[in-house]
Design a protein around this motif. Structure first.
Motif, PDB file in Angstrom:
ATOM      1  N   HIS A 280       4.654   1.652   4.222  1.00  0.00           N
ATOM      2  CA  HIS A 280       3.568   1.910   3.258  1.00  0.00           C
ATOM      3  C   HIS A 280       3.163   0.634   2.526  1.00  0.00           C
ATOM      4  CE1 HIS A 280       4.445   6.501   3.039  1.00  0.00           C
ATOM      5  NE2 HIS A 280       3.803   6.131   4.129  1.00  0.00           N
ATOM      6  N   ILE A 283       1.074  -1.471   4.886  1.00  0.00           N
ATOM      7  CA  ILE A 283      -0.280  -0.931   5.048  1.00  0.00           C
ATOM      8  C   ILE A 283      -1.115  -1.225   3.799  1.00  0.00           C
ATOM      9  CG2 ILE A 283      -1.637   1.163   5.409  1.00  0.00           C
ATOM     10  CD1 ILE A 283       0.828   2.330   6.872  1.00  0.00           C
ATOM     11  N   LYS A 303      -6.484   6.302   1.928  1.00  0.00           N
ATOM     12  CA  LYS A 303      -5.150   6.391   2.473  1.00  0.00           C
ATOM     13  C   LYS A 303      -4.520   7.719   2.095  1.00  0.00           C
ATOM     14  CE  LYS A 303      -3.358   3.178  -0.807  1.00  0.00           C
ATOM     15  NZ  LYS A 303      -2.539   2.028  -1.164  1.00  0.00           N
ATOM     16  N   PHE A 305      -0.748   8.782   2.434  1.00  0.00           N
ATOM     17  CA  PHE A 305       0.614   8.468   2.860  1.00  0.00           C
ATOM     18  C   PHE A 305       1.481   9.720   2.814  1.00  0.00           C
ATOM     19  CE2 PHE A 305       0.300   3.706   1.582  1.00  0.00           C
ATOM     20  CZ  PHE A 305      -0.480   3.478   2.709  1.00  0.00           C
ATOM     21  N   PRO A 310       9.210   6.133   4.409  1.00  0.00           N
ATOM     22  CA  PRO A 310       8.393   5.122   5.084  1.00  0.00           C
ATOM     23  C   PRO A 310       9.187   3.930   5.595  1.00  0.00           C
ATOM     24  CG  PRO A 310       8.230   4.841   2.725  1.00  0.00           C
ATOM     25  CD  PRO A 310       9.199   5.958   2.948  1.00  0.00           C
ATOM     26  N   VAL A 323      -0.979  -3.624  11.957  1.00  0.00           N
ATOM     27  CA  VAL A 323      -1.827  -2.807  11.085  1.00  0.00           C
ATOM     28  C   VAL A 323      -3.153  -3.530  10.854  1.00  0.00           C
ATOM     29  CG1 VAL A 323      -2.022  -1.728   8.819  1.00  0.00           C
ATOM     30  CG2 VAL A 323       0.186  -1.783   9.976  1.00  0.00           C
ATOM     31  N   VAL A 342      -6.614   6.240   6.761  1.00  0.00           N
ATOM     32  CA  VAL A 342      -5.284   5.802   7.173  1.00  0.00           C
ATOM     33  C   VAL A 342      -4.279   6.870   6.760  1.00  0.00           C
ATOM     34  CG1 VAL A 342      -3.565   3.989   6.989  1.00  0.00           C
ATOM     35  CG2 VAL A 342      -5.982   3.422   6.786  1.00  0.00           C
ATOM     36  N   THR A 344      -0.217   8.556   7.214  1.00  0.00           N
ATOM     37  CA  THR A 344       1.139   8.455   7.778  1.00  0.00           C
ATOM     38  C   THR A 344       1.808   9.811   7.664  1.00  0.00           C
ATOM     39  OG1 THR A 344       2.224   7.887   5.698  1.00  0.00           O
ATOM     40  CG2 THR A 344       1.401   6.051   7.028  1.00  0.00           C
ATOM     41  N   LEU A 353       1.563   6.686  12.416  1.00  0.00           N
ATOM     42  CA  LEU A 353       0.490   6.092  11.627  1.00  0.00           C
ATOM     43  C   LEU A 353      -0.808   6.335  12.385  1.00  0.00           C
ATOM     44  CD1 LEU A 353      -0.897   3.952   9.725  1.00  0.00           C
ATOM     45  CD2 LEU A 353      -0.039   2.212  11.286  1.00  0.00           C
TER      46      LEU A 353
END
Ligand SMILES: Nc1ncnc2c1ncn2[C@@H]1O[C@H](COP(=O)(O)OP(=O)(O)O)[C@@H](O)[C@H]1O
Ligand SMILES: [Mg+2]
Length: 433
Positions: A280, A283, A303, A305, A310, A323, A342, A344, A353
């Protein structure tokens, strides 16, 4: 090599091959008819010889029995059964044929057309064939007062027998032709592949030159300006030009680094410094860097997450590049207003991802190729974005180095979604989790 020359060569080669095959077929046909003729003449010789032998046997027998009787009966020969049996005649014929090298099954019969009977035979199975297709010759031709009788020989497997000798020839020719055709096709594909590669390399060199030229000329312009005493005196101008030079040389260094990276990839020796890293964080850092470029186009990066853990074992620099490459592409290939998502999430043994954009998308046919080195989707009128075609091949290599997986869903003109799976730790030796 010129495309036209290649095509011309292919046509010439194909025509020569066809010609060669034609000649081959012609020769084999020729050989087979020669074989057939030889066979015929041998069999005819044998038949004549057998007839001669049969007549001699009859004569001997006649002399032995009674010359007087034979004289009385001079128009007729003795009945066959008095001087020869079917089995004897069979072995006589078989001996003669074997002497001439013919050892295929045969049937024979002595046939009298007048009353359509077989006076002697070794099998009654092929009577029709004997009469229709057998080799025939008249017996007791000098016996002018009796109706003709024929010795007939028929070979049920004549065709196969003639072919077996030719088979090896046909087989070898076919194998040779297949080898030639295969090698030819193989060579042609290689030529085309090489050609494609050299075109791609050309594109790459052109692109690279172009990419390097801009910063270099900016730097030399800035240097030129710095020579000017007036500018040197004004602090803010001076600072400005210095920072331009610094930025541009950094850009140059970055590009050189990218090319070097792939050169290293080529040799298959990526240096990995494995440590526990927070994906994370990586990113977020990359997003911070790329945000400016996206905002220029009035775009957004969202994003999400979702991954609870992570942390993975991996190389920080390479994963940052990975990335970066994906986000850079998402931005570069979204010409209007980039909306980049984005995400995850965790799986049982790693992190997925996903980077999704609303850009130009990639057609099904191109999807397989974009991970190849130097490959770039032919631009046409769709976009004029610069690049080396190295990013995704590098990205894929890094994912594989981490024992992960990369996949792609995309629809042309709609957008693309790259999915990267990275395992927490790639082997038992990194048992940190
Ligand atoms: N997000 C994307 N949307 C559309 N096309 C893409 C995307 N990412 C990559 N591509 C296509 O794949 C090609 C290869 O990508 P890459 O290896 O990063 O090279 P580069 O970006 O230097 O051209 C690009 O040239 C582009 O045609
Ligand atoms: Mg790229």
């Amino acid at each position: 090599m010129n495309r036209r020359i290649i095509i011309f060569t292919i046509i010439i080669m194909t025509m020569s091959l066809i010609g060669l095959m034609g000649i081959q077929i012609y020769w084999i046909k020729n050989a087979s008819s020669v074989k057939e003729a030889t066979f015929r003449s041998i069999v005819n010789d044998v038949v004549i010889k057998i007839i001669y032998n049969v007549e001699r046997l009859e004569k001997n027998k006649a002399i032995q029995i009674n010359q007087y009787e034979r004289m009385l009966n001079f128009t007729r020969h003795l009945p066959y059964e008095t001087f020869i049996t079917a089995r004897q005649l069979d072995s006589l014929i078989s001996l003669e044929l074997n002497l001439k090298g013919i050892d295929t099954k045969f049937v024979f019969g002595i046939y009298k057309p007048e009353n359509e009977t077989f006076l002697l035979e070794n099998s009654s199975k092929y009577r029709r064939e004997l009469i229709d297709n057998g080799y025939a010759n008249e017996l007791f031709r000098s016996d002018i007062f009796s109706t003709p009788e024929y010795l007939l020989i028929y070979f049920p497997h004549e065709k196969q027998f003639l072919l077996t000798e030719l088979w090896s020839m046909i087989l070898i020719s076919m194998i040779l032709i297949i080898i030639i055709v295969y090698s030819f096709a193989y060579t042609v594909t290689i030529i085309f592949r090489q050609k494609k590669l050299s075109e791609m390399k050309n594109d790459f060199v052109n692109n690279m030159t172009h990419e390097f030229k801009t910063p270099i000329s900016t730097i030399s312009l800035a240097c030129e300006a710095l020579r000017d005493k007036d500018i040197r005196k004004r602090e803010e101008f001076y600072e400005n030009y210095i920072s331009i030079i610094q930025d541009e040389s950094r850009r140059l260094a970055g590009m050189a680094e990218k090319i070097l990276q792939t050169a290293v990839l080529d040799k298959g020796q990526i240096k990995m410094k494995r440590e526990r890293i927070n994906l994370h964080e990586i990113i977020s850092d990359v997003i911070k860097n790329i945000m400016i470029q996206v905002e220029i186009k009035d775009g957004v990066i969202t994003k999400n997450f979702g991954a609870g853990s992570p942390f993975i074992i991996g190389d920080k620099v390479h994963l940052t590049n990975l990335v970066y490459n994906l986000l850079d592409n998402a931005n570069k290939y979204s010409p209007k207003r980039p909306v980049i998502k984005v995400n995850t999430e965790n799986t049982a043994n790693g992190i997925i991802l996903t980077i999704e954009d609303n850009g130009i998308g990639i057609s099904k046919a191109e999807q397989k190729k974009i991970f190849d080195k130097l490959y770039r989707v032919p631009t046409g009128n769709i976009h004029d974005v610069r690049g080396f075609g190295l990013g995704l091949s590098y990205t894929k290599a890094i994912v594989e180095e981490h024992h992960g997986k990369i996949s792609l869903e995309s629809e042309i003109y709609k957008g693309s979604k790259f999915k990267v799976f990275l395992p927490f730790s790639e082997g038992k030796e990194f048992g940190l989790f």
